[in-house]
Design a protein around this motif. Structure first.
Motif, short mmCIF file in Angstrom:
data_model
loop_
_atom_site.label_atom_id
_atom_site.label_comp_id
_atom_site.label_asym_id
_atom_site.label_seq_id
_atom_site.Cartn_x
_atom_site.Cartn_y
_atom_site.Cartn_z
N VAL A 9 -3.44 -4.96 -2.64
CA VAL A 9 -3.51 -3.66 -1.97
C VAL A 9 -2.47 -2.71 -2.53
CG1 VAL A 9 -4.44 -4.66 0.16
CG2 VAL A 9 -1.96 -4.44 -0.11
N SER A 32 -8.71 3.86 2.06
CA SER A 32 -9.25 2.88 1.12
C SER A 32 -9.85 1.70 1.88
CB SER A 32 -8.14 2.37 0.20
OG SER A 32 -7.57 3.42 -0.55
N LEU A 69 -2.63 1.35 -2.58
CA LEU A 69 -3.83 1.91 -1.96
C LEU A 69 -3.48 2.98 -0.93
CD1 LEU A 69 -6.17 -1.19 -1.42
CD2 LEU A 69 -6.14 0.45 -3.31
N GLU A 70 -4.22 4.08 -0.96
CA GLU A 70 -4.00 5.19 -0.05
C GLU A 70 -4.79 5.00 1.24
OE1 GLU A 70 -1.94 7.66 -0.56
OE2 GLU A 70 -1.44 7.33 -2.68
N ALA A 107 0.84 -1.19 0.00
CA ALA A 107 0.00 0.00 0.00
C ALA A 107 0.88 1.25 0.00
CB ALA A 107 -0.92 -0.02 1.20
#
Length: 230
Positions: free
Chosen positions: A143, A150, A146-147, A113
């Motif tokens: 993932v 999320s 992903l920020e 992420a």
């Protein structure tokens, strides 16, 4: 998808109870019961070592040979000893080719992420309906990148072909949050302690230094008295 079916030769079982079960396990066998499709439960014993290997994975599919007749069965409940490495009992459900069953499969995440985020798997398994001879061991969720903020819900998870989701599609499966700083963690800890009525003891160092000062004063007084006597 898992399509491997392990064949085991099982034996009918006529003795029941804890004593009988211990005797079976001492003989390197595992007590089990097979049921389903409206038939009466069939109590059997499984070969210990071979069954242990076959049941290492969840949702193991077995072909059981009982008195020369073959039965396909799915391991529904495997009871393991909490301390010793052996299986205490197995519940098996009779299945047929092409039949769909409801099982739980594991959730795995892969990828990295965004920096300074924390990925939490909120739901470790998903319940799905799938053909008995085509059960996936797990589902993989990416993932990557992903920020913080999320979220991936059950209904958003891409399932293997032929699998249908049974779990509520609104259930949270993966959550990505902002990594907390040490100051934020300390503040949360202090708040939790305050809510729990825990008071931190401040001034311990001051008390220690104060004790040291007192001891020093007493020593000076003793030296002073000694010089007067001389």
């Amino acid at each position: 998808m898992s399509t491997e079916v392990t064949k085991l030769v099982a034996e009918p079982r006529t003795q029941f109870g804890k004593g009988a079960a211990r005797k079976i396990r001492r003989a390197d066998k595992i007590p089990a019961v097979m049921y389903g499709h409206g038939t009466a439960p069939v109590h059997i014993t499984l070969p210990g070592h071979a069954a242990m290997l076959a049941l290492k994975h969840t949702n193991a599919l077995l072909t059981l040979v009982i008195e020369g007749e073959e039965h396909m069965a799915l391991a529904k409940d495997v009871q393991r000893d909490p301390i010793k490495p052996f299986i205490e009992h197995v519940d098996l459900v009779v299945v047929r080719k092409g039949e769909k069953v409801t099982v739980e499969i594991g959730v795995h995440t892969e990828g990295e992420a965004a920096p300074e985020t924390v990925v939490t798997t909120a739901l470790a398994t998903l319940e799905v309906e799938v053909e008995a001879t085509n059960i996936p061991e797990w589902v993989t969720i990416s993932v990557e990148g992903l920020e913080a903020g999320s979220q991936i819900l059950a209904g958003q998870v891409e399932l293997p072909a032929g699998a249908e989701l049974v779990t509520d599609p609104e259930y949270l499966v993966v959550n990505v949050t902002q990594q907390q700083s040490e100051e934020e963690l300390e503040a949360e800890l202090e708040e939790a302690e305050a809510e729990a009525g825990i008071e931190r003891e401040d001034g311990d160092e001051d008390e220690e230094s104060g004790d040291g000062a007192s001891e020093g004063t007493a020593s000076d007084d003793a030296e002073g008295e000694g010089s007067d006597e001389s």
